[in-house]
Scaffold this active site. Structure first.
Site, mmCIF file in Angstrom:
data_model
loop_
_atom_site.group_PDB
_atom_site.id
_atom_site.type_symbol
_atom_site.label_atom_id
_atom_site.label_comp_id
_atom_site.label_asym_id
_atom_site.label_seq_id
_atom_site.Cartn_x
_atom_site.Cartn_y
_atom_site.Cartn_z
ATOM 1 N N PRO B 208 35.750 45.157 -12.979
ATOM 2 C CA PRO B 208 35.142 46.063 -12.765
ATOM 3 C C PRO B 208 33.389 46.740 -13.260
ATOM 4 O O PRO B 208 34.078 47.535 -12.841
ATOM 5 C CB PRO B 208 34.289 46.881 -11.268
ATOM 6 C CG PRO B 208 36.255 46.459 -10.703
ATOM 7 C CD PRO B 208 37.115 46.003 -11.532
ATOM 8 N N LEU B 209 32.590 46.168 -13.071
ATOM 9 C CA LEU B 209 31.312 47.015 -13.495
ATOM 10 C C LEU B 209 31.613 48.880 -13.002
ATOM 11 O O LEU B 209 30.778 49.245 -14.518
ATOM 12 C CB LEU B 209 30.001 46.322 -13.626
ATOM 13 C CG LEU B 209 29.719 45.467 -14.726
ATOM 14 C CD1 LEU B 209 28.260 44.927 -14.537
ATOM 15 C CD2 LEU B 209 29.993 45.402 -16.388
ATOM 16 N N CYS B 210 31.634 48.650 -11.866
ATOM 17 C CA CYS B 210 31.263 49.916 -11.713
ATOM 18 C C CYS B 210 32.307 51.000 -12.263
ATOM 19 O O CYS B 210 32.185 52.236 -12.122
ATOM 20 C CB CYS B 210 31.151 50.138 -10.144
ATOM 21 S SG CYS B 210 32.612 49.753 -9.128
ATOM 22 N N THR B 211 33.484 50.791 -11.944
ATOM 23 C CA THR B 211 34.617 50.747 -12.492
ATOM 24 C C THR B 211 34.088 51.410 -14.082
ATOM 25 O O THR B 211 34.582 52.954 -14.572
ATOM 26 C CB THR B 211 35.977 50.086 -12.585
ATOM 27 O OG1 THR B 211 36.802 49.671 -10.912
ATOM 28 C CG2 THR B 211 37.012 51.012 -13.727
ATOM 29 N N GLU B 214 31.491 54.337 -13.919
ATOM 30 C CA GLU B 214 31.577 55.482 -13.149
ATOM 31 C C GLU B 214 32.725 56.236 -13.477
ATOM 32 O O GLU B 214 32.889 57.292 -13.027
ATOM 33 C CB GLU B 214 31.183 55.276 -11.692
ATOM 34 C CG GLU B 214 29.534 55.496 -11.250
ATOM 35 C CD GLU B 214 29.244 54.264 -10.209
ATOM 36 O OE1 GLU B 214 30.093 54.199 -9.201
ATOM 37 O OE2 GLU B 214 27.796 53.379 -10.095
#
Ligand SMILES: [Zn+2]
Lengths: 523, 448
Positions: B208-211, B214
């Site tokens: 996931p891009l958020c992983t 962030e």
């Protein structure tokens, strides 16, 4: 060019160490028909140290139809020489040489010849030569693999007294997390994290390891020290986890529910490992191998510091988490693993001293790898082929003969032996030449029947269909079958040399009719 | 008395092809004729000239076939040399298909191999219809899916909806990864096709891009951050090229920086390449095993000299040696190997309206479609020359373009949008014009 680039795709499988082992290995090939040539081709491409090809025959027209390593210009020349020069073209880092002699002659007259090699790959040998060579290699402590293609069947088998593996690299293996049995530092780390934290971002970034350690602890306290064991209790445990979620998108809790089986896992060591530490070889003396010295140290560790557990592996899988929690958790696992390793190392050095060896004769890196893989150790032992041929397990044989999934494979196993009897008695394999087919079929049939009787399987017989097919094969070496068998053989050689992954056990019988090939364990 | 046969290159194969057998295919007709027919008439296409393709070409050339063709769009790289045994260091940079064909022809006299250095989509469907059997040595799911759809598009069904044997285009397919692999036989209409069992190849899980942005936790997260996020931020406008060493070095350096920032170990140049290029480890031995099984099955399909694999073989050499045969079953609703998606139309619908309709069709979701009718191009989106030539058809009624045949098969080639992913694909369509009764139908058939 950096040699590493060429081997990039395989270094990703067996690493620098595996590659170094290959580059040190010397391989002897007996007979370089397509089965032998194809086996060697795969090993030369992978970069083995040296190859020695033994074959006394000259290239005939028929060889051009099934062997890629010879061409029109090879006709009449030494087959070993032609195959050798083609293989050398594939990889100039390999030292390639050939000996124009029949393997049979070497086996009969020059037994010390074989002791110089790491592995002997013996292809297309008949039973009598296999049995003799097996004894020679066992005596000289040289690894041996047999490969044979015969029409649409064939076999591959390994013969090595003992092969021990530290890096067995199984595909799927339970992570070593100790969720239901945390050591003080892990317990302390989990206790410092509040599952009821108000901040939703923090709540959904608590790693599942922490969630499960805490929840397992809670459960144990309220269940008289017992873990969830019945199906109902396991379901209940998962419900408790679910109830802790404060939003639907909390991946960490979903992961905790999926990983809850890791909480239910029994403490202590597996029965496979139990068998290894109970092995008589774990009683070490000055002649013991490094592997068994380390097993002895492991055994002591389990009984003492380990409290029934092996040294911690020290790595954790990826999981939803804040970076900080994850990195800290990783450090806690690594620290415990490092501490366990030091204990084993000390014990191993003490044992070495006790048995009169240099305490530092086992490298640190080896002991470290041993600790990391302690749960995955493998010991493979292979009996002599003549023991199996003289005294096969009757119960197994009968089971295979009457099992639909195995009947063709075991039929080929018997027939591969029977054609060798025929060849010994009548100077040719059944169906090897055109004409006289009916006679050959009845000879093969009676040979197979008497072989079965000798083995004690009175009354059991093979199907007419299979016997007829075996005669039709007439010892043909089809290229596609040879490439298949050669592929399998080279794969096993790589596992033996690199001491990584687990080599096959038993006899692999290829069934090229419907591909229902089988591994037979008959001794 | 046993006689030695006269010397022949076919010494070993002859035993299996000339002698009658007991465990053979139903159509097996042993004899010299069979051997000669295999040599003279059987035409096999090998798709891919990589690890599997090199082996397949060699295996087929030594299995009695003389007419082979090979298609591959790639050029030889250094990292191929540990398994693609037809290539040498001095071949690096040359087209794989051309070198592979040349090397096999040099060694196996009498074999003719035609190389095609191009993408599989560059050939029109007719190219593929020319072969008796298609052997696939690919490492991409999209490419398998495409060839499968092409081979299945030739399949016709009779009026009782039974597949017509003479229209079946058999395929053998192999795949490997490390010490594992599979070989399968696909006979469209009889066995499951690639699409029937697409669940065997689950899509790769992406981070996931958020992983990445962030909460990076491991080396791969740092690498993908540099590759997918940082690159666009810093070097926007410049396309990332995984084969450009400078680009790869840049991503590696950025990944190292990020890993240091978060205290994450394990970023190496080799891992960076592995993650960015999604490198699948590959070795010679596994490729040899799988290709040999595929070649053997190809020979069986062509000659019936033995029973065939039914229908999926898996090999796993990681822990010991495991081979297993599984008989998968067809998906009766398969869009690819089934009788085709039925589309009912008014006779007034123009080709343009028809193409637009396909885009919105819930089952098809095929956009920018080119349409062919029995090999005739009704409309082609590309190349420009063909587009211009066929553009005028767009305003004509499809019914007229199909010679007023009330029920027939069309092929649409275009972009398929499935699960938010675009890929080239081919679909078989059964067009049925409303309001045309059976009498016309019969008249047309009689007049044809
Ligand atoms: Zn299908």
């Amino acid at each position: 060019m950096e040699p590493k680039t060429k081997y990039d795709r395989q270094l990703r499988i067996w690493g620098e160490q595996g590659q170094a082992a290959l580059e040190k290995a010397s391989i002897c090939l007996l007979n370089c028909g397509p089965t032998g040539s194809e086996t060697l081709k795969n090993l030369v491409l992978g970069g083995v140290g040296s190859i020695t090809i033994v074959d006394g025959s000259k290239v005939e027209l028929g060889d051009l139809g099934n062997n890629f390593m010879v061409d029109e210009s090879s006709l009449g020349q030494s087959k070993a020489k032609c195959v050798c020069s083609f293989l050398q073209e594939l990889n100039d880092a390999v030292k390639a040489k050939f000996i124009e002699e029949y393997p049979q002659a070497l086996i009969d007259t020059n037994t010390s010849f074989f002791s110089q090699f790491t592995v002997v790959v013996a292809t297309q040998l008949v039973e009598e030569s296999m049995v003799k060579l097996d004894r020679i290699c066992r005596q000289a402590n040289v690894m041996l693999i047999f490969a044979r293609s015969y029409g649409l069947t064939g076999l591959v088998r390994i013969s090595v007294k003992e092969h021990t593996v530290i890096e067995s690299k199984p595909d799927h293996f339970l992570d070593d997390l100790r969720l239901n049995n945390p050591w003080p530092e892990l317990r302390g780390f989990a206790e410092a994290i509040d599952l009821n934290v108000q901040d939703p971002v923090a709540h959904k970034h608590i790693p599942y390891v922490v969630i499960l350690v805490k929840m397992a602890d809670e459960w144990i306290k309220s269940h008289g020290g017992a873990l969830p064991s019945t199906r109902e209790e396991k379901r209940e445990f998962k419900e408790l986890l679910k109830a802790r979620m404060i939003a639907m998108d909390e991946d960490n809790y979903k992961e905790a529910i999926d990983a809850s089986f890791k909480v239910f896992a029994l403490r202590g060591i597996s029965s496979d490992l139990q068998r290894i530490i109970n092995d008589s070889c774990a009683e070490v003396d000055s002649s013991s191998s490094n592997f068994w010295v380390m097993v002895a140290a492991l055994k002591e560790f389990i009984a003492n510091e380990g409290g029934g557990e092996v040294p911690l592996e020290g790595s954790i899988p990826d999981m939803t988490s804040s970076t900080e929690h994850y990195v800290n958790l990783q450090k806690i696992y690594q620290a415990k693993s490092e501490a366990d390793f030091h204990v084993i190392e000390q014990r191993a050095r003490d044992i070495l001293k006790k048995i009169g060896r240099d305490p530092h004769s086992i490298p640190k890196a080896t002991i470290k790898s041993f600790c990391k893989n302690a749960r995955k150790l493998k010991v493979c032992r292979y009996h002599l082929i003549e023991d199996e041929y003289n005294n096969p397990s009757l119960a197994e044989l009968q089971k295979y003969l009457t099992d639909e999934d195995y009947s063709i494979a075991v039929g080929f196993y018997i027939l591969l032996r029977a054609v060798d009897c025929c060849a010994a008695n009548f100077n040719s394999f059944p169906g090897q030449f055109d004409g006289g087919m009916d006679e050959d079929i009845s000879r093969l049939k009676s040979t197979a029947v008497s072989l079965l009787n000798d083995l004690g399987c009175n009354g059991l017989t093979l199907t007419e269909d299979l016997i007829n097919e075996m005669c039709r094969f007439g010892a043909a070496e089809l290229h596609a079958v040879a490439a298949f068998i050669g592929g399998i053989a080279s794969q096993e050689v790589i596992k033996l040399i690199t001491k990584q992954f687990v080599p096959m056990s038993g006899t692999y019988i290829f069934n090229g009719i419907d591909h229902k090939s089988q591994l037979l364990t008959l001794y | 008395m046993a006689d030695a046969a006269p010397p022949s290159k076919s010494r070993d194969l002859d035993k299996l092809l000339l002698r009658p057998g007991n465990l053979v295919g139903p159509t097996f007709d042993p004899g010299v004729q069979l051997r000669d027919d295999l040599q003279e008439y059987a035409k096999i296409l090998v798709v891919g000239a990589g690890g599997l393709g090199c082996e397949l070409l060699k295996d087929l050339a030594l299995s009695g076939f003389k007419n082979l063709e090979v298609i591959d769009m790639d050029r030889i790289e250094v990292t191929n040399l540990n398994r693609q045994f037809l290539f040498r260091l001095e071949d690096v940079g040359k087209p794989k298909a051309e070198v592979a064909a040349k090397r096999v022809m040099e060694r196996v006299s009498g074999v003719n191999i035609v190389p095609h250095f191009c993408r599989i989509e560059d050939k029109d469907i007719d190219f593929y219809s020319d072969f008796n059997i298609i052997a696939l040595g690919l490492d991409s799911i999209e490419a398998r899916s495409y060839i499968n759809a092409v081979a299945c598009s030739f399949l016709e069904y009779d009026s009782d909806n039974n597949p017509r044997e003479e229209t079946m285009k058999p395929m053998v397919d192999g795949g490997t990864e490390g010490f594992k692999g599979h070989a399968r036989v696909i006979v469209p209409g009889v066995t499951p096709c690639f699409e029937c069992t697409i669940w065997l190849f689950p899509p790769q899980v992406k981070f996931p891009l958020c992983t990445l942005a962030e909460t990076p936790r491991n080396a791969a997260h740092c690498i993908e951050y540099a590759h997918l996020i940082k690159w666009d931020e810093v070097r926007s406008g410049k396309a990332f090229d995984p084969d450009n060493a400078d680009h790869m070095k840049w991503v590696y350096d950025e990944a190292v920086k990020r890993a240091e920032l978060f205290g994450i170990p394990g970023v190496t140049y080799s891992l960076t390449q592995g993650v960015v290029k999604n490198i699948i480890p590959a070795i010679a031995s596994t490729n040899a095993i799988i290709s040999a099984a595929c070649a053997l099955e190809t020979l069986k399909i062509a000659s019936a000299f033995s029973k065939t694999l039914s229908n999926y073989l898996t090999y796993n050499g990681v822990e010991g040696l495991h081979t297993k045969v599984t008989e998968f079953v067809k998906d009766k609703d398969c869009l690819v190997c089934g009788p085709g998606v039925l589309i009912e139309l008014d006779t007034t619908v123009t080709l343009q309206e028809f193409i637009d309709m396909l885009e919105g069709h819930p089952k098809l979701l095929i956009s920018k479609a080119s349409i062919t009718y029995h090999g005739k191009n009704l409309y082609m989106q590309a190349p420009p020359v063909l587009e211009e030539m066929t553009r005028s058809n767009l305003n004509l009624p499809l019914y007229d373009l199909m010679d007023k045949i009330p029920k027939d098969i069309l092929h649409a080639i275009g972009t398929i949008n499935k699960d938010n992913k675009k890929s080239s694909g081919l679909r078989k369509l059964r067009v049925d014009f409303k309001g045309i009764d059976g009498i016309t139908d019969m008249d047309m058939a009689g007049g044809a």
